[in-house]
Design a protein around this motif. Structure first.
Motif, PDB file in Angstrom:
ATOM      1  N   SER A   1      12.035   8.295  -3.569  1.00 26.52           N
ATOM      2  CA  SER A   1      11.053   9.357  -3.401  1.00 26.52           C
ATOM      3  C   SER A   1      11.582  10.445  -2.491  1.00 26.52           C
ATOM      4  O   SER A   1      11.347  11.619  -2.727  1.00 26.52           O
TER       5      SER A   1
ATOM      6  N   MET B   1      11.312  -0.689  -7.578  1.00 32.64           N
ATOM      7  CA  MET B   1       9.931  -0.430  -7.209  1.00 32.64           C
ATOM      8  C   MET B   1       9.679   1.058  -7.010  1.00 32.64           C
ATOM      9  O   MET B   1       8.683   1.586  -7.419  1.00 32.64           O
TER      10      MET B   1
ATOM     11  N   HIS C   1      10.384  -7.797  -5.973  1.00 34.40           N
ATOM     12  CA  HIS C   1      10.798  -6.517  -6.503  1.00 34.40           C
ATOM     13  C   HIS C   1      11.537  -5.772  -5.421  1.00 34.40           C
ATOM     14  O   HIS C   1      11.134  -5.778  -4.278  1.00 34.40           O
ATOM     15  N   SER C   2      12.591  -5.193  -5.794  1.00 38.98           N
ATOM     16  CA  SER C   2      13.290  -4.401  -4.796  1.00 38.98           C
ATOM     17  C   SER C   2      13.906  -3.206  -5.474  1.00 38.98           C
ATOM     18  O   SER C   2      14.223  -3.254  -6.654  1.00 38.98           O
ATOM     19  N   SER C   3      14.069  -2.179  -4.702  1.00 38.72           N
ATOM     20  CA  SER C   3      14.693  -1.001  -5.280  1.00 38.72           C
ATOM     21  C   SER C   3      16.083  -0.848  -4.704  1.00 38.72           C
ATOM     22  O   SER C   3      16.287  -1.017  -3.515  1.00 38.72           O
TER      23      SER C   3
ATOM     24  N   TRP D   1      -4.060  -0.871   2.827  1.00 46.61           N
ATOM     25  CA  TRP D   1      -5.259  -0.540   3.584  1.00 46.61           C
ATOM     26  C   TRP D   1      -6.348   0.042   2.701  1.00 46.61           C
ATOM     27  O   TRP D   1      -7.541  -0.243   2.901  1.00 46.61           O
ATOM     28  N   ASP D   2      -5.962   0.868   1.731  1.00 44.57           N
ATOM     29  CA  ASP D   2      -6.975   1.424   0.824  1.00 44.57           C
ATOM     30  C   ASP D   2      -7.732   0.317   0.117  1.00 44.57           C
ATOM     31  O   ASP D   2      -8.964   0.295   0.083  1.00 44.57           O
TER      32      ASP D   2
ATOM     33  N   GLU E   1       3.866   4.127   1.511  1.00 48.29           N
ATOM     34  CA  GLU E   1       2.981   4.054   0.349  1.00 48.29           C
ATOM     35  C   GLU E   1       2.421   2.650   0.187  1.00 48.29           C
ATOM     36  O   GLU E   1       1.247   2.460  -0.098  1.00 48.29           O
TER      37      GLU E   1
ATOM     38  N   LEU F   1      15.554   2.708  -2.267  1.00 45.29           N
ATOM     39  CA  LEU F   1      14.184   2.850  -1.816  1.00 45.29           C
ATOM     40  C   LEU F   1      13.875   4.274  -1.407  1.00 45.29           C
ATOM     41  O   LEU F   1      12.752   4.629  -1.214  1.00 45.29           O
TER      42      LEU F   1
ATOM     43  N   LEU G   1      14.573  -2.962   3.044  1.00 48.16           N
ATOM     44  CA  LEU G   1      13.922  -1.780   3.564  1.00 48.16           C
ATOM     45  C   LEU G   1      14.854  -0.957   4.430  1.00 48.16           C
ATOM     46  O   LEU G   1      14.714   0.242   4.533  1.00 48.16           O
TER      47      LEU G   1
ATOM     48  N   ASN H   1      -0.236   2.089   2.790  1.00 42.96           N
ATOM     49  CA  ASN H   1      -1.460   2.812   2.435  1.00 42.96           C
ATOM     50  C   ASN H   1      -2.219   2.088   1.338  1.00 42.96           C
ATOM     51  O   ASN H   1      -3.443   1.972   1.383  1.00 42.96           O
TER      52      ASN H   1
ATOM     53  N   MET I   1      -0.328  -6.207  15.848  1.00 44.64           N
ATOM     54  CA  MET I   1       0.696  -6.223  14.803  1.00 44.64           C
ATOM     55  C   MET I   1       2.077  -6.353  15.438  1.00 44.64           C
ATOM     56  O   MET I   1       2.911  -7.099  14.986  1.00 44.64           O
TER      57      MET I   1
ATOM     58  N   SER J   1       8.801   2.803  -4.411  1.00 45.12           N
ATOM     59  CA  SER J   1       7.787   3.321  -3.494  1.00 45.12           C
ATOM     60  C   SER J   1       8.235   3.024  -2.072  1.00 45.12           C
ATOM     61  O   SER J   1       8.982   2.099  -1.813  1.00 45.12           O
ATOM     62  N   THR J   2       7.736   3.826  -1.155  1.00 46.30           N
ATOM     63  CA  THR J   2       8.172   3.667   0.228  1.00 46.30           C
ATOM     64  C   THR J   2       7.292   2.664   0.956  1.00 46.30           C
ATOM     65  O   THR J   2       6.228   2.272   0.484  1.00 46.30           O
ATOM     66  N   ALA J   3       7.721   2.297   2.129  1.00 50.57           N
ATOM     67  CA  ALA J   3       6.941   1.378   2.952  1.00 50.57           C
ATOM     68  C   ALA J   3       5.577   1.991   3.280  1.00 50.57           C
ATOM     69  O   ALA J   3       4.556   1.314   3.267  1.00 50.57           O
TER      70      ALA J   3
END
Lengths: 191, 164
Positions: free
Chosen positions: B61, A52, B53-55, A64-65, A58, B58, B24, A61, A1, A54-56
């Motif tokens: 949370s 959105m 989509h972007s926040s 991969w899930d 999340e 970010l 990010l 995950n 990666m 959500s974090t990177a």
């Protein structure tokens, strides 16, 4: 990666910038290359954007899930992508790091577990009469990973400061690291 | 900023990537490389940024700079470790021995942590791997300190090893 997308073929500025942003993403340097959309004249683009939240982590995950649940095979990457010197140096940096860490941990465990003292075990190895060639080889085997990881580490720190990303620079500094590592290891052999 | 249609696929994907990567890492502002701002407010279906989509925030949370600070700490520790080399050579002794034990263990711990983050996936596996790593690092540091206290110490050990 970590290894992908070193492009050696092109001087095309788009792809160079693409490589730059890959480095940007992977090494997380703080170079500003974009425009702030918070200004009012860009408000038109917000019509198409949805938050959105959500974090990177999340997102990764979720990726991969889903893919492991569906039992999908890994897409070929390192098996089909042409290996380049920067790629090899990167994985060697990681390999030497893991190896050295393992060696240090093994040494620490040995220190805790083995009954004798360090000079005792050194004399034990002495008495095995290994011979100069194998001794030299062992010394090289220790010196080279340490040298390589150190010099390449300095190269990494340069990248972290935003320097040396141009492809010719990457190669130049890379060959310098390899050369210095070999020279230092041989020099340390002589001591 | 160009008027009119977007002609090429590659710049669009490139902008997409820039958008994502910059979004990010600049959590408080929304960044994009200017591609084409439509002067008439019409739907332009081929404008790929429309599908991103972007926040704006970010960190909705968790408003934490933990990851960023960790990154900086990793680099500072690397520089510190680099400086310890010459000191250990010219000024061996217990102070540098214990400092080296701490710095080496922590540098290795953080480095292996990154390796785990790259290759281990799935919440449970990640937690177990990190727990195992923590255990390993603790044992390593204990062993090194024990060696420094009860035996010759790291600097002397390297010197003795090399003299053979």
């Amino acid at each position: 990666m970590v290894l992908l997308v070193y492009s050696e073929v092109n001087q095309d500025s788009n792809l160079n910038l693409f490589c730059f942003f890959c480095f940007f993403f992977v090494f997380r340097t703080l170079g500003r290359q974009s425009v702030c959309l918070a200004k009012p004249q860009y408000s038109v683009l917000y019509r198409h954007v949805a938050p959105m939240g959500s974090t990177a982590k999340e997102e990764m995950n979720k990726f991969w899930d889903k893919n492991s649940r569906l039992n999908r095979p890994m897409s070929p990457h390192i098996t089909i992508y042409k290996w380049s010197v920067p790629m090899m140096m990167s994985i060697t940096h990681r390999g030497t790091g893991v190896g050295l860490s393992g060696a240090i941990s093994a040494f620490a465990v040995a220190a805790l577990v083995l009954p004798g003292s360090y000079p005792y075990y050194l004399d034990l190895i002495h008495s095995l009469s290994i011979g100069p060639f194998l001794t030299g080889l062992a010394k090289f085997g220790i010196a080279f990973p340490v040298s390589y990881h150190t010099y390449n580490g300095i190269r990494h720190l340069g990248w972290d400061m935003g320097k040396g990303f141009k492809i010719p620079e990457v190669y130049r500094t890379g060959y310098t690291v390899i050369g210095l590592s070999v020279i230092t290891s041989i020099a340390l052999l002589m001591i | 900023m160009r008027k009119g249609k977007v002609k090429h696929q590659v710049p669009d994907l490139f902008v997409t990537f820039c958008f994502l990567s910059s979004a990010l890492f600049y959590q408080s502002t929304l960044l994009v490389r200017p591609l084409a701002v439509p002067h008439k407010h019409q739907e332009q279906p081929y404008l790929l940024t429309a599908r991103i989509h972007s926040s704006q925030n970010l960190q909705a949370s968790s408003n934490s700079k933990a990851a960023s600070l960790h990154w900086t700490a990793e680099r500072m520790l690397s520089v510190l470790l680099l400086a310890m080399g010459p000191v250990a050579y010219f000024n061996p002794g217990p102070v540098i021995d214990y400092s080296l034990a701490a710095a080496l263990t922590l540098h290795g711990h953080w480095g292996l942590g990154q390796v785990l983050t790259d290759y281990v996936h799935g919440d449970t596996k990640i937690k177990m791997a990190n727990a195992a790593l923590f255990l390993l690092s603790t044992i390593t540091f204990t062993g090194l300190c024990y060696f420094n206290y009860n035996d010759v110490g790291i600097c002397k050990a390297v010197a003795l090893l090399w003299s053979k």
